[in-house]
Scaffold this motif. Sequence first.
Motif, PDB file in Angstrom:
ATOM      1  N   ALA A  35    -112.300   6.435 -67.107  1.00 47.92           N
ATOM      2  CA  ALA A  35    -111.558   6.767 -65.889  1.00 47.92           C
ATOM      3  C   ALA A  35    -111.469   8.287 -65.823  1.00 47.92           C
ATOM      4  N   VAL A  36    -111.890   8.849 -64.684  1.00 48.18           N
ATOM      5  CA  VAL A  36    -112.028  10.299 -64.593  1.00 48.18           C
ATOM      6  C   VAL A  36    -111.388  10.809 -63.304  1.00 48.18           C
ATOM      7  N   LEU A  37    -110.556  11.832 -63.422  1.00 46.42           N
ATOM      8  CA  LEU A  37    -110.082  12.604 -62.273  1.00 46.42           C
ATOM      9  C   LEU A  37    -110.990  13.814 -62.131  1.00 46.42           C
ATOM     10  N   VAL A  38    -111.392  14.132 -60.902  1.00 44.33           N
ATOM     11  CA  VAL A  38    -112.291  15.261 -60.700  1.00 44.33           C
ATOM     12  C   VAL A  38    -111.781  16.175 -59.596  1.00 44.33           C
ATOM     13  N   GLU A  39    -112.182  17.429 -59.683  1.00 42.13           N
ATOM     14  CA  GLU A  39    -111.991  18.405 -58.610  1.00 42.13           C
ATOM     15  C   GLU A  39    -113.337  19.033 -58.325  1.00 42.13           C
ATOM     16  N   THR A  40    -113.730  19.080 -57.045  1.00 43.18           N
ATOM     17  CA  THR A  40    -115.027  19.646 -56.688  1.00 43.18           C
ATOM     18  C   THR A  40    -114.906  21.149 -56.449  1.00 43.18           C
ATOM     19  N   SER A  41    -116.051  21.780 -56.229  1.00 41.59           N
ATOM     20  CA  SER A  41    -116.070  23.226 -56.056  1.00 41.59           C
ATOM     21  C   SER A  41    -115.296  23.688 -54.830  1.00 41.59           C
ATOM     22  N   SER A  42    -115.089  22.817 -53.825  1.00 38.90           N
ATOM     23  CA  SER A  42    -114.311  23.201 -52.649  1.00 38.90           C
ATOM     24  C   SER A  42    -112.830  22.862 -52.785  1.00 38.90           C
ATOM     25  N   GLY A  43    -112.458  22.178 -53.875  1.00 35.58           N
ATOM     26  CA  GLY A  43    -111.069  21.798 -54.079  1.00 35.58           C
ATOM     27  C   GLY A  43    -110.756  20.352 -53.768  1.00 35.58           C
ATOM     28  N   ALA A  44    -111.759  19.565 -53.358  1.00 35.79           N
ATOM     29  CA  ALA A  44    -111.526  18.138 -53.112  1.00 35.79           C
ATOM     30  C   ALA A  44    -111.179  17.439 -54.419  1.00 35.79           C
ATOM     31  N   LEU A  45    -110.248  16.478 -54.345  1.00 33.21           N
ATOM     32  CA  LEU A  45    -109.819  15.738 -55.522  1.00 33.21           C
ATOM     33  C   LEU A  45    -110.340  14.309 -55.448  1.00 33.21           C
ATOM     34  N   GLY A  46    -110.642  13.734 -56.623  1.00 32.49           N
ATOM     35  CA  GLY A  46    -111.184  12.395 -56.609  1.00 32.49           C
ATOM     36  C   GLY A  46    -110.931  11.612 -57.867  1.00 32.49           C
ATOM     37  N   THR A  47    -111.127  10.300 -57.766  1.00 27.13           N
ATOM     38  CA  THR A  47    -111.015   9.390 -58.905  1.00 27.13           C
ATOM     39  C   THR A  47    -112.338   8.662 -59.085  1.00 27.13           C
ATOM     40  N   LEU A  48    -112.764   8.551 -60.327  1.00 24.53           N
ATOM     41  CA  LEU A  48    -113.976   7.819 -60.681  1.00 24.53           C
ATOM     42  C   LEU A  48    -113.608   6.769 -61.719  1.00 24.53           C
ATOM     43  N   LEU A  49    -113.999   5.537 -61.481  1.00 31.28           N
ATOM     44  CA  LEU A  49    -113.818   4.469 -62.462  1.00 31.28           C
ATOM     45  C   LEU A  49    -115.184   3.918 -62.823  1.00 31.28           C
ATOM     46  N   VAL A  50    -115.473   3.945 -64.109  1.00 23.86           N
ATOM     47  CA  VAL A  50    -116.750   3.462 -64.624  1.00 23.86           C
ATOM     48  C   VAL A  50    -116.457   2.395 -65.658  1.00 23.86           C
ATOM     49  N   SER A  51    -116.995   1.203 -65.475  1.00 22.13           N
ATOM     50  CA  SER A  51    -116.727   0.106 -66.413  1.00 22.13           C
ATOM     51  C   SER A  51    -117.909  -0.829 -66.495  1.00 22.13           C
ATOM     52  N   GLN A  52    -118.189  -1.293 -67.703  1.00 19.05           N
ATOM     53  CA  GLN A  52    -119.175  -2.345 -67.921  1.00 19.05           C
ATOM     54  C   GLN A  52    -118.489  -3.656 -68.306  1.00 19.05           C
ATOM     55  N   MET A  53    -117.188  -3.734 -67.963  1.00 23.77           N
ATOM     56  CA  MET A  53    -116.378  -4.911 -68.271  1.00 23.77           C
ATOM     57  C   MET A  53    -115.510  -5.309 -67.074  1.00 23.77           C
ATOM     58  N   ALA A  54    -116.115  -5.350 -65.891  1.00 27.53           N
ATOM     59  CA  ALA A  54    -115.400  -5.710 -64.660  1.00 27.53           C
ATOM     60  C   ALA A  54    -115.926  -7.065 -64.187  1.00 27.53           C
TER      61      ALA A  54
END
Length: 369
Positions: A232-251
């Motif tokens: 599970a990853v929180l990210v900020e892009t170069s312009s300041g946009a915020l985001g959530t990424l969920l990566v799972s091989q158990m869904a």
Amino acid sequence: MTTAVTDTGLGTIRAGILGGGFMARVHRTAARDAGGEVRAVATRSVAAGRDAADALGASRAEPDAASLFGATDIDVVHVCTPNATHVDLAARALAAGKHVVCEKPLATTAHDARRLADAAAADGLVAAVPFVYRYHPMIREARARIASGDAGELLTLDCSYLQDWMLLPTDDDWRARSDAGGASRAFADIGSHLCDLIEFVTGEHIHSLSARTRRVFAERGGVAVDTEDIAAVLVETSSGALGTLLVSQMAPGRKNALTLELHGSRQALRFEQERPEELWIGGREGSTVLLRDPATASPDSARLQRVPAGHPMGYQDAFNAFIADVYAAIGGARPEGLPTFEDGWRAAVLTEAVLASAADDGRWTEIPE
């Protein structure tokens, strides 16, 4: 339509494939679709190589990788082997003067990925990584709409890549252990695709991130596991946009659910890889589902649409278009959006940042541009 190999002026591109599994079959199909010829295959043993050559319809089996690299009738080598072998095989192919298509992750460390990217550039060779989801026409449509400003300023991202093939403790694979797959499994395997799409579609880099990972089972098939199942990853892009990424091989129930949802100040865009013919466009006054149609698509999307609207295109079509661009590049073309070893290096940098952040209790980590 994608660019055909026969239009490059080089004649037929002659391919050699390392490996004989599922991805080798996908590469074989794409190479033939692009007008290429699979001349040789090499795998872990002579007997396995003969079986793979028969299954893939190759002209012959080479006894080992060295023989394949030394063959004078091979222009490009497709590396479809376990992750830990990629660096050695790709480096040797480049040193032999071959163009290379290497499965991702390009390398299990960013340092090694950088070495490969530099080697390819120094020798002037085409070196590509199959971030093939770039080749879904509706991904190109989303990219064009963001580039034109239709979506407005990027505000937030809500993205995920979910699978269920490692759901049970009896589910096992060579990727589960770092000696063959590298230090990361879930993120390096599928999270890399997700981040590549985010950066490709938005035109922005992930500037910083905070990550947590989870390994659900200490053992799989009675053997110790040392790679993550979930990130599970929180990210900020170069312009300041915020985001959530969920990566799972158990869904449970999710087979290959790559989803990209981008929220701009005027429009939102959502692409689901399992529904590749559609692009959801959200607006304050109403939302629509745009269906793939070459007659109304942006030029970059239309060039990838090989069949009329209403005739579904999918994963193999995207892979075919990727290989067609690789082979066109070998002929001297400069296809838009071709993922190269530079992009493979970028994925390795992001993977290391995710692991480092997770190991430090989710510390925010800046990513080099």
